[in-house]
Write a protein that holds these residues in place. Structure first.
Motif, mmCIF file in Angstrom:
data_model
loop_
_atom_site.group_PDB
_atom_site.id
_atom_site.type_symbol
_atom_site.label_atom_id
_atom_site.label_comp_id
_atom_site.label_asym_id
_atom_site.label_seq_id
_atom_site.Cartn_x
_atom_site.Cartn_y
_atom_site.Cartn_z
ATOM 1 N N GLN A 138 13.409 31.391 -25.230
ATOM 2 C CA GLN A 138 13.511 31.089 -26.582
ATOM 3 C C GLN A 138 13.823 29.839 -27.109
ATOM 4 O O GLN A 138 13.465 29.173 -28.060
ATOM 5 C CB GLN A 138 14.028 32.081 -27.425
ATOM 6 N N GLN A 139 15.055 29.633 -26.630
ATOM 7 C CA GLN A 139 15.508 28.231 -27.261
ATOM 8 C C GLN A 139 14.366 26.736 -26.525
ATOM 9 O O GLN A 139 14.852 25.865 -27.434
ATOM 10 C CB GLN A 139 17.243 27.570 -26.579
ATOM 11 N N GLU A 177 -1.047 8.527 -28.331
ATOM 12 C CA GLU A 177 -1.167 7.870 -29.895
ATOM 13 C C GLU A 177 -2.165 9.292 -30.668
ATOM 14 O O GLU A 177 -1.174 9.215 -31.775
ATOM 15 C CB GLU A 177 -2.003 7.047 -29.869
ATOM 16 N N VAL A 178 -2.706 9.934 -30.286
ATOM 17 C CA VAL A 178 -3.794 11.128 -31.155
ATOM 18 C C VAL A 178 -2.232 12.523 -31.119
ATOM 19 O O VAL A 178 -2.553 13.270 -31.742
ATOM 20 C CB VAL A 178 -4.853 11.581 -30.152
ATOM 21 N N ASN A 179 -1.982 12.507 -29.974
ATOM 22 C CA ASN A 179 -1.061 13.645 -30.206
ATOM 23 C C ASN A 179 0.233 13.720 -30.543
ATOM 24 O O ASN A 179 0.524 14.420 -31.227
ATOM 25 C CB ASN A 179 -0.308 14.133 -28.302
ATOM 26 N N ALA A 180 0.709 12.655 -30.545
ATOM 27 C CA ALA A 180 1.069 12.319 -32.102
ATOM 28 C C ALA A 180 0.906 12.022 -32.863
ATOM 29 O O ALA A 180 1.616 12.195 -33.884
ATOM 30 C CB ALA A 180 2.434 10.650 -31.559
ATOM 31 N N ALA A 181 -0.130 11.421 -33.290
ATOM 32 C CA ALA A 181 -0.476 11.632 -34.555
ATOM 33 C C ALA A 181 -0.771 13.451 -34.813
ATOM 34 O O ALA A 181 -0.516 13.362 -36.140
ATOM 35 C CB ALA A 181 -2.116 11.072 -34.760
ATOM 36 N N ILE A 198 10.452 22.930 -28.259
ATOM 37 C CA ILE A 198 8.417 22.666 -28.309
ATOM 38 C C ILE A 198 8.767 22.408 -29.979
ATOM 39 O O ILE A 198 7.940 21.366 -30.471
ATOM 40 C CB ILE A 198 8.479 23.401 -26.897
ATOM 41 N N GLN A 199 8.939 23.252 -30.229
ATOM 42 C CA GLN A 199 8.167 23.694 -31.883
ATOM 43 C C GLN A 199 8.637 22.278 -32.546
ATOM 44 O O GLN A 199 7.929 21.959 -33.122
ATOM 45 C CB GLN A 199 8.311 24.974 -32.453
ATOM 46 N N ALA A 200 9.941 22.085 -32.108
ATOM 47 C CA ALA A 200 10.592 20.678 -32.683
ATOM 48 C C ALA A 200 10.351 19.611 -32.641
ATOM 49 O O ALA A 200 11.153 18.586 -32.794
ATOM 50 C CB ALA A 200 12.289 20.818 -33.095
ATOM 51 N N ASN A 201 9.366 19.490 -31.868
ATOM 52 C CA ASN A 201 9.192 17.983 -30.961
ATOM 53 C C ASN A 201 9.614 17.549 -29.806
ATOM 54 O O ASN A 201 10.205 16.297 -30.052
ATOM 55 C CB ASN A 201 8.218 17.368 -31.943
ATOM 56 N N ARG A 202 10.876 18.658 -29.998
ATOM 57 C CA ARG A 202 12.319 17.397 -28.654
ATOM 58 C C ARG A 202 11.407 18.142 -27.342
ATOM 59 O O ARG A 202 11.750 18.715 -25.605
ATOM 60 C CB ARG A 202 13.401 18.635 -29.272
ATOM 61 N N PHE A 203 10.253 17.354 -26.991
ATOM 62 C CA PHE A 203 10.107 17.251 -26.038
ATOM 63 C C PHE A 203 10.358 17.260 -24.402
ATOM 64 O O PHE A 203 10.569 17.793 -23.496
ATOM 65 C CB PHE A 203 8.541 17.011 -24.971
ATOM 66 N N GLY A 204 11.342 16.198 -24.605
ATOM 67 C CA GLY A 204 11.806 15.402 -23.809
ATOM 68 C C GLY A 204 13.514 16.478 -23.828
ATOM 69 O O GLY A 204 13.749 16.379 -22.134
ATOM 70 N N ALA A 205 13.717 17.023 -24.006
ATOM 71 C CA ALA A 205 14.766 18.104 -24.083
ATOM 72 C C ALA A 205 14.897 18.979 -23.365
ATOM 73 O O ALA A 205 14.996 19.836 -23.044
ATOM 74 C CB ALA A 205 15.546 18.398 -25.964
ATOM 75 N N ILE A 263 3.354 23.221 -21.507
ATOM 76 C CA ILE A 263 2.865 22.202 -22.302
ATOM 77 C C ILE A 263 4.094 21.141 -22.725
ATOM 78 O O ILE A 263 3.210 19.996 -23.092
ATOM 79 C CB ILE A 263 3.721 23.143 -23.297
ATOM 80 N N THR A 264 4.697 20.655 -22.072
ATOM 81 C CA THR A 264 5.437 19.454 -21.903
ATOM 82 C C THR A 264 4.557 18.617 -21.514
ATOM 83 O O THR A 264 4.629 17.326 -21.712
ATOM 84 C CB THR A 264 7.068 20.088 -20.811
ATOM 85 N N LEU A 265 4.130 19.039 -19.702
ATOM 86 C CA LEU A 265 2.902 18.624 -18.850
ATOM 87 C C LEU A 265 1.826 17.776 -19.993
ATOM 88 O O LEU A 265 1.597 16.555 -20.030
ATOM 89 C CB LEU A 265 3.095 18.825 -18.305
#
Lengths: 204, 293
Positions: A91-92, A53-57, A97-104, A127-129
């Motif tokens: 880089q891609q 929750e904190v990360n998402a916020a 990651i910068q766009a918060n697309r962690f799953g992708a 980072i994703t972990l």
């Protein structure tokens, strides 16, 4: 997952400076860090939820604030500086990651063959972990990244951030200006460890 | 009951202290109404902590009115109006006191037995009005475990502390479900464990001299406390507070800033006061000596 106001989650006002937001985020991340709640703790799952929750916020606030100006840090990791180096594939992934697309980002990482995984792979994996709240694995991956490329300042910086989170009972409270000494400070750690030995004698 | 689960007042903001006092007065008033006028004799700070925790989980409205009472006859003092959380605290408090008195009737000194005998009828009635049969079952189980450990002369502080912790865990989580139930259960458990162990540490010398049961004394074979023993006790108690902190951190405080500040103060300043003597062993001994002459 975000139904609440992200500023309320972090306990700061919407007018708080980037620095204040970051400080509040670090304090909370330290508090709910999975390192604090071992697997044996019956409330570990609730702490993980809270951490997410904190990360998402924090991510949400970062996103909102970067709409106008170029964004600041990315949680535990700064996404700045070294992105220009290395493989375009990484880089891609950084952009994801910068766009918060962690799953992708994570599945893109998993698609890279084990033999081709460079230090940067382990760093990005970490980072994703971390975003998932899987701190132990994240630290292990970061450790691998650092040992593969010890001179990379980006990896070192992330590692320092981890080390800073290892802190004991009451630290946030004392830092907030209530300090009267006492409690468990860093310098107490040695004494604590010595006492742990004594405790073992107790149990016999 | 224990009386020391309370804030360290000098570090509170004025509005926090006022709120705390209003809760204290509110609990007193609620006890009179819920479990009988005289049951408020057992009013203690410990149950205000219970109220603080449960205000967070129960979401009861806190309305502050002004009332006169016997203790404050000269002016109307801010008092929280009775609500469900306060009523629950009053009922559980009655149950605690009832069982404490039963214990006192059995095995304490004459003056304590007399006091218990005088209060017993009040709290027999208060306990009936509390109507907490299920929780009382938990209490009895824990108390049975405690007395059988005592009979065996168990040398494990953790065993006894766990039994006491189970009692507080059941009390704190009474009537809750889901995540809040689990969080409050842990808060009660670690608070209970802390209280039991801190009391046992505190009574060490007395119990040793009078040959009363004390798990720490049993573990040490009845020898005098060394500085190393004290350091070990202190570490164990601080670790217990660390566990308590983790559970407290998961309470859904939302925007309850004052309640949060009060709970933090109790956790980080009020409770450690209780075990301060463990780190000031030398001075404490000096005090004891000058006091006894």
């Amino acid at each position: 997952m975000i139904s609440q106001d992200p500023y309320k989650v972090l306990g700061v006002s919407p007018t708080a400076s980037d620095e204040e937001v970051k400080r509040a985020y670090y304090a909370l991340a330290k508090k709910y860090h999975p390192d604090n709640y071992s697997k044996d703790n019956p409330l570990a799952d609730l702490a993980t939820e809270k951490m997410q929750e904190v990360n998402a916020a924090y991510d949400e606030i970062q996103k909102m604030r970067s709409m106008g100006a170029a964004g600041g840090g990315q949680g535990y990791y700064s996404g700045t500086g070294y992105a220009g180096q290395g493989d375009p594939m990484y880089q891609q992934i950084r952009r994801m990651i910068q766009a918060n697309r962690f799953g992708a980002a994570d599945s893109a990482l998993e698609n890279i063959a084990v033999a081709n995984r460079a230090a940067e792979w382990h760093y990005l994996k970490s980072i994703t972990l971390m975003h998932r709240g899987w701190v132990n694995d994240a630290m292990r991956e970061l450790e691998i990244a650092c040992s593969m490329n010890p001179s990379n300042p980006e990896y070192q910086k992330a590692k320092q951030m981890f080390n800073r989170t290892a802190n004991g009972y009451g630290s946030t409270y004392y830092n907030a200006g209530y300090g009267r000494g006492g409690g468990c400070s860093d310098s107490d750690l040695c004494t604590t460890l010595c006492c742990m030995n004594l405790l073992c004698n107790f149990c016999q | 009951m224990f009386g020391y689960v309370r804030p360290y007042i000098p570090e509170l903001l004025v509005r926090e202290e006022r709120y705390y006092r209003a809760l204290y007065c509110g609990l007193c008033k609620t006890m009179k109404k819920t479990t009988g006028r005289l049951s408020s004799l057992s009013l203690s700070y410990d149950f205000v902590f219970f109220v603080l925790v449960r205000l967070v989980t129960d979401g009861e409205e806190v309305r502050i009115g002004r009332h006169r009472c016997i203790v404050h006859p000269h002016k109307r003092v801010p008092t929280v109006e009775p609500n469900e959380t306060l009523r629950l605290a009053a009922r559980i408090s009655a149950l605690f006191t009832y069982h404490k008195l039963r214990d006192d009737l059995r095995d304490r000194g004459a003056s304590r037995r007399l006091r218990a005998a005088l209060l017993y009828p009040i709290f027999r009635r208060a306990r009936r009005r509390a109507r907490l049969a299920e929780l009382e079952g938990e209490f009895r189980r824990s108390l049975d475990t405690l007395s059988s450990l005592e009979r065996e002369g168990s040398s494990s502080v953790d065993c006894s502390a766990d039994a006491f912790g189970a009692m507080l865990a059941a009390a704190f989580s009474e009537g809750l479900s889901g995540a809040n139930q689990r969080i409050c259960h842990e808060i009660g458990r670690h608070l209970g464990r802390f209280i039991y162990a801190a009391d046992a540490a505190d009574d060490y010398e007395d119990d040793r001299r009078h040959k009363n049961y004390n798990p720490y004394v049993a573990a040490n074979g009845g020898r005098e406390l060394t500085d190393a023993d004290r350091a070990a006790m202190r570490t164990a108690l601080l670790l217990e507070l660390g566990e308590l902190e983790k559970a407290v951190d998961l309470l859904p405080f939302g925007e309850m800033g004052t309640v949060r500040a009060l709970i933090s103060n109790i956790l980080y300043l009020g409770l450690p006061e209780r075990i301060k003597w463990l780190s000031l062993s030398k001075e404490k001994e000096a005090d004891d000596k000058s006091g006894s002459i």
